[in-house]
Design a protein around this motif. Structure first.
Motif, PDB file in Angstrom:
ATOM      1  N   ARG A   1       0.837  -1.263   0.099  1.00 16.03           N
ATOM      2  CA  ARG A   1       0.156  -0.034   0.133  1.00 16.03           C
ATOM      3  C   ARG A   1       0.947   1.183  -0.160  1.00 16.03           C
ATOM      4  N   HIS A   2       0.479   2.301  -0.718  1.00 14.73           N
ATOM      5  CA  HIS A   2       1.256   3.361  -1.120  1.00 14.73           C
ATOM      6  C   HIS A   2       0.779   4.584  -0.459  1.00 14.73           C
ATOM      7  N   VAL A   3      -0.481   4.446   0.230  1.00 14.83           N
ATOM      8  CA  VAL A   3      -0.995   5.487   1.002  1.00 14.83           C
ATOM      9  C   VAL A   3      -1.155   5.405   2.480  1.00 14.83           C
ATOM     10  N   HIS A   4      -1.055   6.326   3.438  1.00 15.50           N
ATOM     11  CA  HIS A   4      -1.303   6.058   4.611  1.00 15.50           C
ATOM     12  C   HIS A   4      -2.809   5.959   4.944  1.00 15.50           C
ATOM     13  N   VAL A   5      -2.956   4.850   5.899  1.00 14.61           N
ATOM     14  CA  VAL A   5      -4.339   4.779   6.325  1.00 14.61           C
ATOM     15  C   VAL A   5      -4.632   4.959   7.628  1.00 14.61           C
ATOM     16  N   SER A   6      -5.304   5.984   7.968  1.00 15.61           N
ATOM     17  CA  SER A   6      -5.535   6.220   9.277  1.00 15.61           C
ATOM     18  C   SER A   6      -6.249   5.235  10.295  1.00 15.61           C
ATOM     19  N   PRO A   7      -5.987   4.885  11.589  1.00 10.57           N
ATOM     20  CA  PRO A   7      -6.728   3.732  12.395  1.00 10.57           C
ATOM     21  C   PRO A   7      -8.028   4.588  12.495  1.00 10.57           C
ATOM     22  N   ARG A   8      -8.488   5.913  12.381  1.00  4.16           N
ATOM     23  CA  ARG A   8      -9.418   6.366  12.747  1.00  4.16           C
ATOM     24  C   ARG A   8      -9.767   7.626  11.584  1.00  4.16           C
ATOM     25  N   PRO A   9     -10.001   7.431  10.569  1.00  2.00           N
ATOM     26  CA  PRO A   9     -10.252   8.232   9.538  1.00  2.00           C
ATOM     27  C   PRO A   9     -11.690   8.914   9.637  1.00  2.00           C
ATOM     28  N   LEU A  10     -11.881  10.141   8.826  1.00  2.00           N
ATOM     29  CA  LEU A  10     -13.268  10.715   8.896  1.00  2.00           C
ATOM     30  C   LEU A  10     -13.742  10.645   7.498  1.00  2.00           C
ATOM     31  N   ILE A  11     -14.853   9.863   7.362  1.00  3.19           N
ATOM     32  CA  ILE A  11     -15.508   9.604   6.254  1.00  3.19           C
ATOM     33  C   ILE A  11     -16.541  10.903   5.658  1.00  3.19           C
ATOM     34  N   PHE A  12     -16.327  11.384   4.812  1.00  4.78           N
ATOM     35  CA  PHE A  12     -17.156  12.494   4.518  1.00  4.78           C
ATOM     36  C   PHE A  12     -17.721  12.263   3.129  1.00  4.78           C
ATOM     37  N   VAL A  13     -18.989  12.126   2.745  1.00 11.22           N
ATOM     38  CA  VAL A  13     -19.860  11.696   1.616  1.00 11.22           C
ATOM     39  C   VAL A  13     -20.971  12.767   1.440  1.00 11.22           C
ATOM     40  N   PRO A  14     -20.176  14.044   0.696  1.00 13.68           N
ATOM     41  CA  PRO A  14     -21.252  15.052   0.334  1.00 13.68           C
ATOM     42  C   PRO A  14     -22.106  14.897  -0.837  1.00 13.68           C
ATOM     43  N   LEU A  15     -23.337  15.577  -0.747  1.00 10.57           N
ATOM     44  CA  LEU A  15     -24.277  15.748  -1.804  1.00 10.57           C
ATOM     45  C   LEU A  15     -24.451  17.058  -1.975  1.00 10.57           C
ATOM     46  N   GLN A  16     -24.717  17.338  -3.326  1.00 15.21           N
ATOM     47  CA  GLN A  16     -24.962  18.795  -3.772  1.00 15.21           C
ATOM     48  C   GLN A  16     -26.337  18.922  -4.637  1.00 15.21           C
ATOM     49  N   LEU A  17     -26.675  20.025  -4.760  1.00 10.02           N
ATOM     50  CA  LEU A  17     -27.965  20.282  -5.500  1.00 10.02           C
ATOM     51  C   LEU A  17     -27.475  20.262  -6.906  1.00 10.02           C
ATOM     52  N   ALA A  18     -28.233  19.438  -7.885  1.00  5.81           N
ATOM     53  CA  ALA A  18     -27.679  19.467  -9.198  1.00  5.81           C
ATOM     54  C   ALA A  18     -27.700  20.869  -9.991  1.00  5.81           C
ATOM     55  N   GLY A  19     -26.898  21.149 -10.852  1.00  6.85           N
ATOM     56  CA  GLY A  19     -26.833  22.395 -11.572  1.00  6.85           C
ATOM     57  C   GLY A  19     -26.643  23.426 -10.924  1.00  6.85           C
ATOM     58  N   GLU A  20     -26.144  23.406  -9.563  1.00 11.84           N
ATOM     59  CA  GLU A  20     -25.616  24.612  -8.875  1.00 11.84           C
ATOM     60  C   GLU A  20     -23.936  24.355  -8.783  1.00 11.84           C
ATOM     61  N   ALA A  21     -23.499  25.679  -8.481  1.00 10.78           N
ATOM     62  CA  ALA A  21     -22.058  25.649  -8.210  1.00 10.78           C
ATOM     63  C   ALA A  21     -21.617  24.837  -7.111  1.00 10.78           C
ATOM     64  N   CYS A  22     -22.019  25.312  -5.887  1.00 13.91           N
ATOM     65  CA  CYS A  22     -21.919  24.622  -4.754  1.00 13.91           C
ATOM     66  C   CYS A  22     -22.991  24.699  -3.745  1.00 13.91           C
ATOM     67  N   ALA A  23     -24.083  24.015  -4.126  1.00 11.76           N
ATOM     68  CA  ALA A  23     -25.260  24.053  -2.973  1.00 11.76           C
ATOM     69  C   ALA A  23     -25.418  22.952  -2.373  1.00 11.76           C
ATOM     70  N   PRO A  24     -25.035  22.751  -0.830  1.00  7.93           N
ATOM     71  CA  PRO A  24     -24.751  21.534  -0.419  1.00  7.93           C
ATOM     72  C   PRO A  24     -26.298  21.053  -0.138  1.00  7.93           C
ATOM     73  N   LEU A  25     -26.318  19.884  -0.435  1.00  6.42           N
ATOM     74  CA  LEU A  25     -27.839  19.247  -0.082  1.00  6.42           C
ATOM     75  C   LEU A  25     -27.565  18.388   1.305  1.00  6.42           C
ATOM     76  N   ALA A  26     -26.629  17.487   1.300  1.00  7.01           N
ATOM     77  CA  ALA A  26     -26.623  16.767   2.575  1.00  7.01           C
ATOM     78  C   ALA A  26     -25.138  16.014   2.456  1.00  7.01           C
ATOM     79  N   ALA A  27     -24.932  15.546   3.759  1.00 10.93           N
ATOM     80  CA  ALA A  27     -23.568  14.845   3.819  1.00 10.93           C
ATOM     81  C   ALA A  27     -23.800  13.862   4.860  1.00 10.93           C
ATOM     82  N   MET A  28     -22.901  12.880   4.680  1.00 13.32           N
ATOM     83  CA  MET A  28     -22.787  11.881   5.572  1.00 13.32           C
ATOM     84  C   MET A  28     -21.375  11.802   6.263  1.00 13.32           C
ATOM     85  N   VAL A  29     -21.155  11.916   7.366  1.00 15.74           N
ATOM     86  CA  VAL A  29     -19.972  12.257   7.745  1.00 15.74           C
ATOM     87  C   VAL A  29     -19.725  11.500   9.246  1.00 15.74           C
TER      88      VAL A  29
END
Ligand code: SF4
Lengths: 297, 493, 379
Positions: B25-53
């Motif tokens: 493996r060539h990347v470090h994997v943290s024992p406690r990483p933070l997972i961040f799954v963002p969703l945005q509203l389609a068509g917008e530059a950056c309109a957050p819709l939701a995130a699971m984190v």
């Protein structure tokens, strides 16, 4: 009780979005989407018609259509459709539109009308409602011509005398003013800018919405504020300098625009019947146009 | 794409599942990483819709902007996200490690894909200039979130960094699937190839995973059908309920929306942890810890910068900064390539393909050879390696071996005989101080060894003029970055 | 033998279409067509103006090419903001970008020909207005309806807007709703806008002939940063024009494509009065496959038949992408590439594959070695 009205509004927004979507789908060659959208569209239009009939009967005093069953112990002012201003004036929608147009003195799109009304009369209304207003007016005119002192009517495209997309005007204006030639969008924009600036000059304490409106005009008239670029005004805007700059540019276009409008107005008076003069040549005469096109080539 | 990877892709098709293209493996994997799954509203530059984190796979946090087009809602969402991310980051910045010492560990954030990274970058851009007082005040967590997310997104550009990872990128760096690079951007199909469910081939599993109704897209853009059939109606209901002041209806609609968003985010959440597990199951390359230390230093530096009241990152690099930065990234990319080759025979094999490295058994060895031409005799063993690799190295070339990276070696002779090449090498250091080599410091007869012309040591990046000396061709000295009011008040429609 | 695009061709295309109404082209479909000039299947489906999405779906390979209502309405809102008031914001933006003279403010809406939806009528009007006497020409023209020659046939096209400048030069103006943030936009979207602009430039050049020139710099209007304020930028599409012309010239004239297609091939869905397809899907699929395709992963973003063609291409290295195939020495079949790599093909390797085979064998042996070395941890 407000339900059908709210849904009529929602339907209008939906209809205009659907129209745009259908158009795009067709151009994108996406037949499937277009077909589905068209089906949705025709349903929405049907619903809208129904909702509108109910609304027209209820909300228009003096309407000739049968009133729906409802409690009749309300004063006319209380009979405003829901979603109408809670504070401020409680004029019927057509009168609010009349106020705004009278200030602007040129045909205008629903959004501008709504913004002007908000800036100077402190009430706003959903723009989608204005599309149905024109249809109501046409219906009312056809049922009883000239029964009202004025009608909210269409502006006419100079070439085919058909209703110019989305613009509203007042029936008592001279025909020339309701004609849209190729220079007219700019000329009318400048005239509107001048009238808005003059109105603001007369108010001691213009509300932020009014200042914002002036800024919007200023941003798009060269020389009306010290440093600005298209769409992005900066600094404090003086009504005087907006008026001066707009008048200066107006002088460049005015004569040519006026000539074109006068010519088209003459044609309109000759060729169109009364409802058509107000609401535009309704049907497209293919042969006539084809001849015209052939002539131009 | 290299021939070796392409071959692995062909094998993946034939063997019905993804093939490893790295042995470590060539990347470090943290024992406690933070997972961040963002969703945005389609068509917008950056309109957050939701995130699971979150950093615990059994306790996902769901954040939602119930009216994604509403400015206040956006900042409420950003503030909520800020609390989660800042809470996580703070966990690594406790106490003062002391001058010149990094924190013992650093945060590590994972997003599903390149789109998720871009989203983070834009989210950072739209929040880091906000102010907590004045005309458009926001909660303190908003600008701080912006700075951290911007910092992470910037670090992600650095080839040596593992602070901020995209799951698809980390996985495709280690496995070759039987689908194209475009399709590898889809986390669900990628994992379907790497770990197909029992009884399915990779291709079958990927075909099923491609169906957005079965595997909701990993974002940031949602499935258009979901938007049309589910989301549009829910948002409208929420707006309508707010306008009419019907709190109960609003709550109902929001609860519904939360349930729907949970159901489209949860599958990706699970895939993310699967990705982390898969990568963790590979043994780390020898240089991974060293690179992670650079990340720890960088993290420590940024914590300190913020503690000292550092300003938010500027909107765009000034010319010299940009050139300097590019050179640095380029340099890091070379360094990473060298690290990987030294740590991983499969990566080294790529260089053997191109003639930049060769390997083979030692067929002759003179471990005790002395060079007596100078005043003092010096230990200079010779070994001869026989290889079937192409050898591009010329006489006198400097060589290194991954087995003894510090030992200098030089090409003495290259003899070609048909398919085989014999390279005689003189070893020049790393054998102790005596005239006989320390045990194990010289390869013995029959040992298989590998030599290459590039080094894994740190090479300093090229020098650039200081800020004050920026040439006029690049616009003269850049102004010091000073945050402006209008940035704090910028619209976010 | 009928003349190109002649009645015979049209008859065959109508037969292929199976009584459905022909679909129109747009800049996006032409750009997509140009992106895979070697595909006879697509060329034919497009020339016959079929409903590709319906065909793919009925043949068993539906494509989810949907568009989110949010994206749709965002585009509509942004465009309306500019178009609602053509004498204001839009004009000011273009003045600034193109240095228009103060007198150049004319705005002509070519969208509406007295309400006629007829494309031919609209095109005729566009042509009449845009090639009219110079003193009659305006400055801004909304929704001109253009025509584009592709594969020897004409397709109608509609750009968002065209600006006209005093020195007899037209500029294509495109309104797009993707954001430009700190001067940067999604490169893929800019690239797509540029190639579409190039399609419009070519179509405009075709229309105005020698009465005027059409500039290779288009104007792109996008929202700026995170707000709805528009930003206009000029976009040099010379490179795209070159690419497009080259690719389009490679699209075989539709007659020569037809010459290689058996006469009984049809893409008809045999829809009943309610529009429900009655044709046997297997039969349709067989006919589709009788026309040659040229699948590559790029198809996934541009062609409705992508899943069908991908499935058909399974077992071929083309599903892995062009660069993979190149690295494999251009070898087409997956089993063959593997055989060559393992060196266990009993038959002699043909001359033209020897070099590729040698490289593959070498790669395979290195891979084997390295995996073994890793297992043995000898390094
Ligand atoms: S998907 Fe098929 S028909 Fe479409 S361009 Fe690709 S190969 Fe041709």
């Amino acid at each position: 009780m407000g339900e059908p009205l709210d849904s009529a509004e929602a339907l209008e927004e939906r209809i205009s979005a659907l129209r745009a979507a259908v158009r795009r789908a067709v151009l994108d060659g996406d037949a499937d989407r277009a077909r589905a959208l068209r089906r949705d569209l025709s349903h929405a239009e049907q619903d809208w018609d129904n909702a509108l009939d109910a609304q027209a009967a209820r909300a228009q005093p003096g309407s000739l259509e049968p009133a729906p069953e409802r409690d009749d112990d309300q004063s006319p002012a209380e009979r405003q459709p829901r979603g109408e201003p809670r504070g401020g004036t409680l004029l019927p929608l057509r009168e609010q539109v009349h106020e705004a147009l009278s200030l602007l003195q040129v045909p205008a799109a629903p959004r501008l009308i709504a913004t002007v009304h908000e800036a100077f009369y402190a009430t706003s209304f959903p723009t989608a409602r204005l599309t149905s207003l024109r249809r109501d007016e046409e219906r009312s005119f056809k049922t009883a011509p000239f029964a009202r002192p004025y009608y909210i009517c269409a502006a006419l495209a100079a070439d085919f005398l058909s209703p110019s997309r989305g613009l509203l005007a007042i029936s008592t204006w001279p025909m020339e003013r309701r004609i849209i030639g190729s220079l007219s969008p700019r000329v009318d924009f400048l005239v509107a800018a001048i009238n808005v600036a003059q109105a603001i000059e007369q108010i001691p304490q213009p509300v932020p919405a009014a200042r914002a409106l002036l800024a919007r005009f200023a941003a798009n008239v060269r020389g009306s504020s010290s440093a600005n670029s298209a769409g992005r005004p900066s600094g404090r805007i003086e009504p005087r300098s907006v008026i001066r700059a707009a008048q200066a540019e107006l002088a460049v276009h005015q004569d040519e625009d006026h000539a074109a409008r006068a010519e088209a107005a003459r044609r309109a008076r000759e060729q169109l019947d009364e409802p058509e003069q107000l609401f535009g040549a309704a049907s497209f005469r293919r042969a006539a146009t084809a001849d015209k096109l052939a002539g131009e080539r | 794409m290299t021939t070796l990877t392409s071959l692995a892709k062909v094998e993946a098709i034939a063997l019905d599942r993804a093939q490893l293209i790295r042995t470590v493996r060539h990347v470090h994997v943290s024992p406690r990483p933070l997972i961040f799954v963002p969703l945005q509203l389609a068509g917008e530059a950056c309109a957050p819709l939701a995130a699971m984190v979150g950093d615990d796979r059994d306790h996902e946090r769901l954040l939602i902007a119930y009216e994604p087009r509403d400015r206040t809602e956006r900042f409420r969402f950003a503030a909520g996200l800020g609390e989660v991310i800042l809470g996580y980051v703070d966990g690594y910045a406790a106490g003062d490690p002391g001058e010149g010492v990094p924190y013992p560990d650093a945060p590590q954030v994972w997003v599903p894909n390149a789109g998720g990274m871009k989203f983070a970058e834009l989210l950072g851009r739209s929040t880091r200039f906000r102010r907590t007082e004045g005309p458009h005040p926001v909660p303190a967590s908003v600008p701080l979130l912006g700075r951290w997310v911007t910092y992470l997104a910037e670090r992600a550009q650095h080839p040596l960094s593992s602070l901020f990872l995209s799951a698809t990128q980390a996985l495709t760096a280690h496995w070759a699937t039987g689908q194209s690079a475009t399709e590898d951007q889809n986390l669900a199909t990628l994992l379907a190839w790497i770990a197909p469910p029992p009884g399915q081939t990779g291709a079958q599993a990927a075909l099923l995973a491609e169906n957005p109704a079965r595997c909701p897209p990993a974002g940031p853009v949602t499935d258009p059908d979901f938007d049309r059939d589910v989301l549009e109606g829910l948002i409208k209901a929420i707006v309508a309920a707010r306008q009419s002041g019907d709190a109960a209806a609003r709550e109902r609609a929001q609860a519904l929306m939360a349930r729907e968003l949970h159901s489209v985010l949860k599958p990706t959440w699970d895939l993310m942890w699967q990705a982390v597990d898969l990568l963790r199951s590979l043994p780390p390359g020898d240089h991974v810890a060293e690179r992670w230390k650079t990340d720890r230093f960088s993290f420590t530096g940024y914590v300190r910068y913020l503690q000292e009241g550092g300003v938010p990152q500027a909107r765009r690099d000034a010319a010299v900064d940009a050139a300097r930065r590019l050179a640095r990234l380029e340099n890091e990319a070379q360094q990473l390539a060298a690290h990987m080759a030294y740590d991983d025979p499969l990566v080294m094999a790529e260089y053997r393909m191109t003639g930049d490295a060769f390997a083979g058994p030692v067929v002759r060895a003179e471990p005790d050879r002395l060079d007596e031409t100078g005043k003092r005799a010096r230990l200079r063993p010779w070994i001869t390696v026989e290889t079937t690799d192409d050898v591009l190295a010329e006489l006198g070339a400097d060589l290194r071996s991954p087995a003894r990276p510090a030992q200098q070696a030089r090409v003495i002779e290259v003899e070609r005989a048909g398919e085989r090449t014999r390279v005689t090498i003189e070893l020049q250091s790393g054998m102790g101080r005596k005239l006989v080599p320390e045990p194990g410091s010289v390869p013995g007869l029959g040992d298989v060894v590998c030599y290459t012309t590039f080094k894994a040591e740190f090479q300093p990046p090229p020098k650039f003029p200081d800020r004050e000396d920026t040439p006029w061709t690049h616009g003269g000295p850049p102004p010091e970055y000073v945050p402006r009011d209008e940035e704090a008040a910028e619209e976010w429609e | 033998m009928s003349s190109p695009g002649g009645a015979g061709t049209e008859r065959r295309l109508a037969w292929l279409r199976g009584g459905e109404l022909p679909q129109t082209h747009n800049a996006r479909t032409i750009a997509a067509l140009a992106s895979n000039p070697g595909c006879a299947r697509r060329a034919l489906l497009d020339a016959a103006a079929t409903r590709k999405q319906d065909i793919a779906e009925h043949a068993g390979y539906p494509v989810p090419f949907g568009m989110s209502p949010f994206a749709l309405s965002r585009g509509v809102v942004f465009e309306r903001q500019l178009k609602d008031d053509p004498g204001g914001l839009l004009l000011a933006l273009l003045r600034e970008t193109l240095n228009l003279d103060i007198a150049e403010v004319g705005f002509t809406d070519l969208n509406d020909v007295g309400g006629s939806p007829d494309l031919a009528v609209r095109h005729a009007r566009t042509k009449a207005v845009l090639t009219g006497r110079p003193d009659q020409r305006g400055t801004l023209f909304d929704h001109p309806l253009l025509r584009f020659r592709v594969g020897g046939r004409h397709a109608y096209l509609e750009p968002d807007l065209i600006a006209f400048r005093h020195d007899d030069t037209f500029h294509v103006v495109e309104i797009k709703s993707f954001a430009v943030i700190d001067g940067q936009a999604d490169p893929a979207k800019v690239a797509a806008a540029a190639i579409q602009s190039a399609v419009y430039v070519l179509a405009m050049r075709d229309l105005v002939g020698d009465t005027a020139t059409v500039h290779h710099e288009s104007v792109l209007i996008c929202p700026r940063d995170f707000a709805n304020t528009p930003l206009a930028t000029t976009l040099d599409v010379r490179k795209q024009l070159g690419v497009l012309e080259r690719q389009l010239s490679r699209i075989a004239g539709i007659d020569s494509v037809l010459a290689h297609v058996p006469a009984d091939v049809s893409f008809s869905l045999d829809a009943d009065e309610k529009g429900v397809p009655q044709r046997d899907p297997g039969d349709l699929l067989r006919d589709i496959k009788r026309v040659d395709a040229n699948y590559s992963p790029e198809c996934l973003a541009s062609c409705e038949l992508c899943y069908l063609c991908r499935d058909e291409a399974s077992g071929s290295t083309s599903v892995l992408g062009k660069s993979v195939r190149e690295e494999l020495g251009g070898i087409e079949s997956v089993p063959r590439a593997l055989k060559l790599a393992r060196g266990d093909d009993p038959l002699p390797v043909p001359e033209d594959l020897r070099e590729a085979a040698a490289i593959l064998r070498r790669a395979a042996s290195l891979r084997r070695d390295a995996l073994a070395a890793a297992r043995a941890e000898t390094w």
